[in-house]
Motif scaffolding. Structure first.
Motif, PDB file in Angstrom:
ATOM      1  N   ALA A 238       0.831  -1.204   0.000  1.00 20.91           N
ATOM      2  CA  ALA A 238       0.000   0.000   0.000  1.00 20.91           C
ATOM      3  C   ALA A 238       0.867   1.256   0.000  1.00 20.91           C
ATOM      4  CB  ALA A 238      -0.938  -0.006   1.206  1.00 20.91           C
ATOM      5  N   GLY A 239       1.919   1.258   0.833  1.00 21.87           N
ATOM      6  CA  GLY A 239       2.813   2.412   0.872  1.00 21.87           C
ATOM      7  C   GLY A 239       3.589   2.585  -0.420  1.00 21.87           C
ATOM      8  N   ILE A 240       4.060   1.484  -0.977  1.00 19.63           N
ATOM      9  CA  ILE A 240       4.807   1.533  -2.233  1.00 19.63           C
ATOM     10  C   ILE A 240       3.922   2.040  -3.370  1.00 19.63           C
ATOM     11  CG2 ILE A 240       5.831   0.062  -4.020  1.00 19.63           C
ATOM     12  CD1 ILE A 240       6.920  -1.667  -1.663  1.00 19.63           C
ATOM     13  N   ALA A 241       2.710   1.519  -3.447  1.00 14.77           N
ATOM     14  CA  ALA A 241       1.806   1.940  -4.518  1.00 14.77           C
ATOM     15  C   ALA A 241       1.494   3.429  -4.431  1.00 14.77           C
ATOM     16  CB  ALA A 241       0.522   1.121  -4.462  1.00 14.77           C
ATOM     17  N   ALA A 242       1.293   3.926  -3.220  1.00 17.63           N
ATOM     18  CA  ALA A 242       1.025   5.355  -3.050  1.00 17.63           C
ATOM     19  C   ALA A 242       2.220   6.178  -3.511  1.00 17.63           C
ATOM     20  CB  ALA A 242       0.707   5.658  -1.591  1.00 17.63           C
ATOM     21  N   THR A 243       3.419   5.740  -3.136  1.00 13.85           N
ATOM     22  CA  THR A 243       4.624   6.470  -3.521  1.00 13.85           C
ATOM     23  C   THR A 243       4.839   6.426  -5.024  1.00 13.85           C
ATOM     24  OG1 THR A 243       5.605   5.917  -1.387  1.00 13.85           O
ATOM     25  CG2 THR A 243       7.109   6.668  -3.112  1.00 13.85           C
ATOM     26  N   ALA A 244       4.688   5.244  -5.614  1.00 10.65           N
ATOM     27  CA  ALA A 244       4.896   5.105  -7.051  1.00 10.65           C
ATOM     28  C   ALA A 244       3.877   5.909  -7.852  1.00 10.65           C
ATOM     29  CB  ALA A 244       4.814   3.630  -7.443  1.00 10.65           C
ATOM     30  N   THR A 245       2.666   5.971  -7.353  1.00  8.11           N
ATOM     31  CA  THR A 245       1.639   6.760  -8.026  1.00  8.11           C
ATOM     32  C   THR A 245       1.968   8.247  -7.970  1.00  8.11           C
ATOM     33  OG1 THR A 245      -0.034   5.103  -7.445  1.00  8.11           O
ATOM     34  CG2 THR A 245      -0.834   7.291  -8.066  1.00  8.11           C
ATOM     35  N   LEU A 246       2.567   8.663  -6.868  1.00 10.87           N
ATOM     36  CA  LEU A 246       2.876  10.084  -6.685  1.00 10.87           C
ATOM     37  C   LEU A 246       4.061  10.535  -7.533  1.00 10.87           C
ATOM     38  CD1 LEU A 246       1.989  12.532  -4.918  1.00 10.87           C
ATOM     39  CD2 LEU A 246       3.789  11.856  -3.322  1.00 10.87           C
ATOM     40  N   VAL A 247       5.125   9.733  -7.601  1.00  7.19           N
ATOM     41  CA  VAL A 247       6.346  10.208  -8.262  1.00  7.19           C
ATOM     42  C   VAL A 247       6.813   9.321  -9.419  1.00  7.19           C
ATOM     43  CG1 VAL A 247       7.181  11.471  -6.252  1.00  7.19           C
ATOM     44  CG2 VAL A 247       7.806   9.077  -6.504  1.00  7.19           C
ATOM     45  N   GLU A 248       6.069   8.275  -9.770  1.00  2.77           N
ATOM     46  CA  GLU A 248       6.360   7.438 -10.937  1.00  2.77           C
ATOM     47  C   GLU A 248       7.748   6.813 -10.916  1.00  2.77           C
ATOM     48  OE1 GLU A 248       4.821   8.162 -14.918  1.00  2.77           O
ATOM     49  OE2 GLU A 248       4.124  10.114 -14.230  1.00  2.77           O
ATOM     50  N   VAL A 249       8.059   6.080  -9.868  1.00  3.55           N
ATOM     51  CA  VAL A 249       9.312   5.336  -9.855  1.00  3.55           C
ATOM     52  C   VAL A 249       9.174   4.082 -10.707  1.00  3.55           C
ATOM     53  CG1 VAL A 249       9.973   6.211  -7.596  1.00  3.55           C
ATOM     54  CG2 VAL A 249       8.683   4.066  -7.748  1.00  3.55           C
ATOM     55  N   GLY A 250      10.310   3.609 -11.223  1.00  2.36           N
ATOM     56  CA  GLY A 250      10.288   2.420 -12.069  1.00  2.36           C
ATOM     57  C   GLY A 250      10.670   1.147 -11.336  1.00  2.36           C
ATOM     58  N   ILE A 251      11.343   1.297 -10.183  1.00  6.74           N
ATOM     59  CA  ILE A 251      11.789   0.137  -9.419  1.00  6.74           C
ATOM     60  C   ILE A 251      11.686   0.446  -7.938  1.00  6.74           C
ATOM     61  CG2 ILE A 251      14.225   0.861  -9.453  1.00  6.74           C
ATOM     62  CD1 ILE A 251      14.970  -2.147  -9.578  1.00  6.74           C
ATOM     63  N   VAL A 252      11.360  -0.576  -7.167  1.00  7.88           N
ATOM     64  CA  VAL A 252      11.387  -0.509  -5.712  1.00  7.88           C
ATOM     65  C   VAL A 252      12.401  -1.539  -5.240  1.00  7.88           C
ATOM     66  CG1 VAL A 252      10.100  -0.806  -3.580  1.00  7.88           C
ATOM     67  CG2 VAL A 252       8.983   0.191  -5.576  1.00  7.88           C
TER      68      VAL A 252
END
Length: 320
Positions: A238-252
């Motif tokens: 949930a935290g990763i998805a929120a972050t990726a949605t906000l700043v469009e990262v390609g890898i975690v």
């Protein structure tokens, strides 16, 4: 490339580590002490001073051009202070000033431990070659750091990417940070173990009640242990998805002691991401284990210090 040496400190709720790091990311000298996290602030600082003294006793110390600190947060890089959630004796503690004094005046750069790990993984690890990445540590706490547009982004105070204190459960437990339902309150090692113990999991003959002991039970199919890791993975997703949605990262990139559980954590994490990362631009998000291991905090702190030197003086040695 220059080959100047940079000193580094990695300060967490469990250990305080120090090192000298060369321009290729190789650790030349190291020292470590346990963190007296439940003692007063001066006791914690004494442990830091002991680590600095041991590292500075090396004949290589005179070659050190700067010192980087990656600390559990929150930190305040502008003020040079730290207030780690897991070290209650440090609240607004003037760490930069005290370390600068202990080193005879070396330039000191402070970042959150998650930012340090992002620096290490972008330079030497799984995020290498990615312009946009979220790098995480899941251990005693949960931290993170961001790489945006090809550079580590610490933010104004050195805390950017601190995913552990994103709320993912609006009615969840009170977190020591003051929030509710934080990722850390669900996904950190101590909370994985706490939940397993509350559910009826029992430790083995050695009495180990850590998440590291819960992991083999989950691997063996113990339902309570499995459920505790799955709940942690859900919070992380949930935290990763929120972050990726906000700043469009390609890898975690996920590191830290809990990540050492391997697929016990990563398999449910990838499954949960399918539920939370639903928009088209985050569906292809890559999740990978960290590659820099237990030295990530030291290597990343050194890289942060070298970057600060580079910004001030031109090309620097470490991570340049």
């Amino acid at each position: 490339m220059h080959t100047d040496t940079v000193a580094a400190l990695d300060i967490g709720g469990t250990k305080i580590a120090g090192a000298l790091v060369d321009g290729s990311g190789r650790i030349l000298v190291r020292a470590q002490r346990p963190t007296p996290a439940q003692e007063d602030g001066e006791a914690v600082m004494r442990a830091v001073t002991e680590v600095v003294a041991e590292v500075s006793a090396s004949p290589l110390w005179p070659s050190a051009t700067a010192l980087g600190i990656g600390s559990a947060g929150p930190v305040n890089a502008l003020a040079g202070t730290v207030s780690p959630v897991n070290v209650p004796g440090w609240r607004g503690f003037p760490l930069v000033e005290r370390v600068r004094s202990a080193t005879g005046g070396l330039p000191v750069t402070l970042v959150g431990d998650g930012v340090a790990i992002a620096a290490a993984e972008h330079w030497q690890g799984a995020a290498r070659g990615y312009d946009n990445a979220l790098c995480m540590v899941v251990s005693t706490g949960v931290g993170g750091g961001l790489v945006l547009n090809g550079k580590v982004y610490p933010g104004p105070t050195g805390n950017a990417g601190h995913i552990g204190h994103i709320s993912v459960d609006l009615d969840g437990d009170l977190c020591p940070c003051g929030g509710r339902g934080c990722v850390e309150r669900i996904a950190s090692g101590p909370n994985i173990a706490r939940r397993a113990l509350e559910g009826g999991w029992a430790p083995g003959p050695d009495g180990d009640t850590s998440a590291a002991a819960v992991a083999p039970a989950a691997r063996a199919g113990h339902p309570v242990a499995v459920a505790s890791f799955e709940r942690a993975a859900q919070a992380l997703a949930a935290g990763i998805a929120a972050t990726a949605t906000l700043v469009e990262v390609g890898i975690v990139v996920v590191g830290g002691g809990v990540a050492g559980a391997g697929e016990v954590l990563f398999a449910p994490l990838r499954r949960s991401l399918q539920d939370y990362a639903a928009l088209s631009f985050v569906r292809r998000l890559t999740v990978a284990p960290a590659l820099t291991g237990t030295d990530a905090g030291l290597v990343g702190a050194a890289a942060a210090a070298a970057a600060a030197l580079r910004d001030r003086d031109g090309p620097a040695a470490v991570g340049g």
